[in-house]
Design a protein around this motif. Sequence first.
Motif, PDB file in Angstrom:
ATOM      1  N   ASN A  49     -74.071  81.229  -5.214  1.00 56.34           N
ATOM      2  CA  ASN A  49     -75.039  82.202  -4.702  1.00 56.34           C
ATOM      3  C   ASN A  49     -76.487  81.919  -5.065  1.00 56.34           C
ATOM      4  O   ASN A  49     -77.322  82.813  -5.024  1.00 56.34           O
ATOM      5  CB  ASN A  49     -74.650  83.628  -5.111  1.00 56.34           C
ATOM      6  N   ASP A  50     -76.784  80.672  -5.406  1.00 55.93           N
ATOM      7  CA  ASP A  50     -78.165  80.284  -5.683  1.00 55.93           C
ATOM      8  C   ASP A  50     -78.400  78.893  -5.119  1.00 55.93           C
ATOM      9  O   ASP A  50     -78.048  77.904  -5.740  1.00 55.93           O
ATOM     10  CB  ASP A  50     -78.451  80.313  -7.182  1.00 55.93           C
ATOM     11  N   GLY A  51     -78.998  78.857  -3.947  1.00 50.63           N
ATOM     12  CA  GLY A  51     -79.236  77.586  -3.281  1.00 50.63           C
ATOM     13  C   GLY A  51     -80.434  76.822  -3.818  1.00 50.63           C
ATOM     14  O   GLY A  51     -80.740  75.732  -3.342  1.00 50.63           O
ATOM     15  N   SER A  52     -81.115  77.359  -4.824  1.00 51.37           N
ATOM     16  CA  SER A  52     -82.301  76.713  -5.377  1.00 51.37           C
ATOM     17  C   SER A  52     -82.015  75.272  -5.763  1.00 51.37           C
ATOM     18  O   SER A  52     -81.050  74.991  -6.480  1.00 51.37           O
ATOM     19  CB  SER A  52     -82.800  77.472  -6.611  1.00 51.37           C
ATOM     20  N   GLY A  53     -82.853  74.377  -5.259  1.00 49.82           N
ATOM     21  CA  GLY A  53     -82.712  72.970  -5.575  1.00 49.82           C
ATOM     22  C   GLY A  53     -81.690  72.239  -4.722  1.00 49.82           C
ATOM     23  O   GLY A  53     -81.480  71.045  -4.893  1.00 49.82           O
ATOM     24  N   HIS A  54     -81.047  72.943  -3.801  1.00 47.50           N
ATOM     25  CA  HIS A  54     -80.064  72.317  -2.925  1.00 47.50           C
ATOM     26  C   HIS A  54     -80.599  72.260  -1.503  1.00 47.50           C
ATOM     27  O   HIS A  54     -81.327  73.143  -1.071  1.00 47.50           O
ATOM     28  CB  HIS A  54     -78.747  73.109  -2.934  1.00 47.50           C
ATOM     29  N   HIS A  55     -80.209  71.232  -0.791  1.00 48.98           N
ATOM     30  CA  HIS A  55     -80.620  71.069   0.602  1.00 48.98           C
ATOM     31  C   HIS A  55     -79.555  71.623   1.536  1.00 48.98           C
ATOM     32  O   HIS A  55     -78.361  71.497   1.267  1.00 48.98           O
ATOM     33  CB  HIS A  55     -80.866  69.590   0.913  1.00 48.98           C
ATOM     34  N   PHE A  56     -80.018  72.210   2.621  1.00 49.16           N
ATOM     35  CA  PHE A  56     -79.136  72.753   3.656  1.00 49.16           C
ATOM     36  C   PHE A  56     -79.598  72.144   4.968  1.00 49.16           C
ATOM     37  O   PHE A  56     -80.727  72.386   5.406  1.00 49.16           O
ATOM     38  CB  PHE A  56     -79.236  74.277   3.686  1.00 49.16           C
ATOM     39  N   VAL A  57     -78.757  71.351   5.585  1.00 46.53           N
ATOM     40  CA  VAL A  57     -79.123  70.629   6.802  1.00 46.53           C
ATOM     41  C   VAL A  57     -78.576  71.363   8.019  1.00 46.53           C
ATOM     42  O   VAL A  57     -77.374  71.612   8.118  1.00 46.53           O
ATOM     43  CB  VAL A  57     -78.587  69.185   6.776  1.00 46.53           C
ATOM     44  N   THR A  58     -79.470  71.711   8.925  1.00 49.81           N
ATOM     45  CA  THR A  58     -79.073  72.359  10.172  1.00 49.81           C
ATOM     46  C   THR A  58     -80.166  72.185  11.212  1.00 49.81           C
ATOM     47  O   THR A  58     -81.348  72.121  10.881  1.00 49.81           O
ATOM     48  CB  THR A  58     -78.786  73.858   9.971  1.00 49.81           C
ATOM     49  N   LEU A  59     -79.754  72.103  12.456  1.00 51.45           N
ATOM     50  CA  LEU A  59     -80.710  72.085  13.561  1.00 51.45           C
ATOM     51  C   LEU A  59     -80.842  73.468  14.192  1.00 51.45           C
ATOM     52  O   LEU A  59     -81.704  73.678  15.037  1.00 51.45           O
ATOM     53  CB  LEU A  59     -80.277  71.058  14.618  1.00 51.45           C
ATOM     54  N   ALA A  60     -79.996  74.401  13.766  1.00 47.72           N
ATOM     55  CA  ALA A  60     -80.012  75.754  14.323  1.00 47.72           C
ATOM     56  C   ALA A  60     -81.109  76.584  13.644  1.00 47.72           C
ATOM     57  O   ALA A  60     -81.054  76.810  12.436  1.00 47.72           O
ATOM     58  CB  ALA A  60     -78.653  76.417  14.129  1.00 47.72           C
ATOM     59  N   GLN A  61     -82.083  77.010  14.421  1.00 47.12           N
ATOM     60  CA  GLN A  61     -83.226  77.740  13.865  1.00 47.12           C
ATOM     61  C   GLN A  61     -82.797  79.040  13.167  1.00 47.12           C
ATOM     62  O   GLN A  61     -83.290  79.365  12.097  1.00 47.12           O
ATOM     63  CB  GLN A  61     -84.250  78.038  14.968  1.00 47.12           C
ATOM     64  N   ARG A  62     -81.888  79.792  13.757  1.00 47.26           N
ATOM     65  CA  ARG A  62     -81.456  81.058  13.149  1.00 47.26           C
ATOM     66  C   ARG A  62     -80.744  80.815  11.823  1.00 47.26           C
ATOM     67  O   ARG A  62     -80.914  81.577  10.867  1.00 47.26           O
ATOM     68  CB  ARG A  62     -80.541  81.826  14.094  1.00 47.26           C
ATOM     69  N   LEU A  63     -79.950  79.759  11.762  1.00 40.24           N
ATOM     70  CA  LEU A  63     -79.257  79.423  10.519  1.00 40.24           C
ATOM     71  C   LEU A  63     -80.256  78.968   9.458  1.00 40.24           C
ATOM     72  O   LEU A  63     -80.136  79.319   8.286  1.00 40.24           O
ATOM     73  CB  LEU A  63     -78.209  78.338  10.786  1.00 40.24           C
ATOM     74  N   ARG A  64     -81.259  78.229   9.866  1.00 46.82           N
ATOM     75  CA  ARG A  64     -82.322  77.791   8.948  1.00 46.82           C
ATOM     76  C   ARG A  64     -83.021  78.999   8.332  1.00 46.82           C
ATOM     77  O   ARG A  64     -83.228  79.077   7.128  1.00 46.82           O
ATOM     78  CB  ARG A  64     -83.325  76.925   9.714  1.00 46.82           C
ATOM     79  N   VAL A  65     -83.359  79.976   9.157  1.00 45.47           N
ATOM     80  CA  VAL A  65     -84.034  81.187   8.681  1.00 45.47           C
ATOM     81  C   VAL A  65     -83.142  81.957   7.710  1.00 45.47           C
ATOM     82  O   VAL A  65     -83.602  82.451   6.683  1.00 45.47           O
ATOM     83  CB  VAL A  65     -84.454  82.080   9.877  1.00 45.47           C
TER      84      VAL A  65
END
Length: 76
Positions: A49-65
């Motif tokens: 539950n803490d994404g700090s320092g981790h990368h999240f790869v997506t091309l979906a704008q809503r998922l990015r937000v």
Amino acid sequence: VRLHKLLACAVEVAASEAVRVLAHRLLAVYPLKAADALQLSAALAWAENDGSGHHFVTLAQRLRVAAQPGGFVTLP
């Protein structure tokens, strides 16, 4: 060969009850597709539950937000 290297360091997160519950919460807050909510909830479970320092790869704008408040650095 590259796929084997990638799979060797990959982590699979099971669709547990906790992941499903979090996906439902994400759907109530963000205009996501169900699969996107499950992907993000699995990532959050993996990151404890803490994404700090981790990368999240997506091309979906809503998922990015939706991933950014969880602390993830979104790419690309």
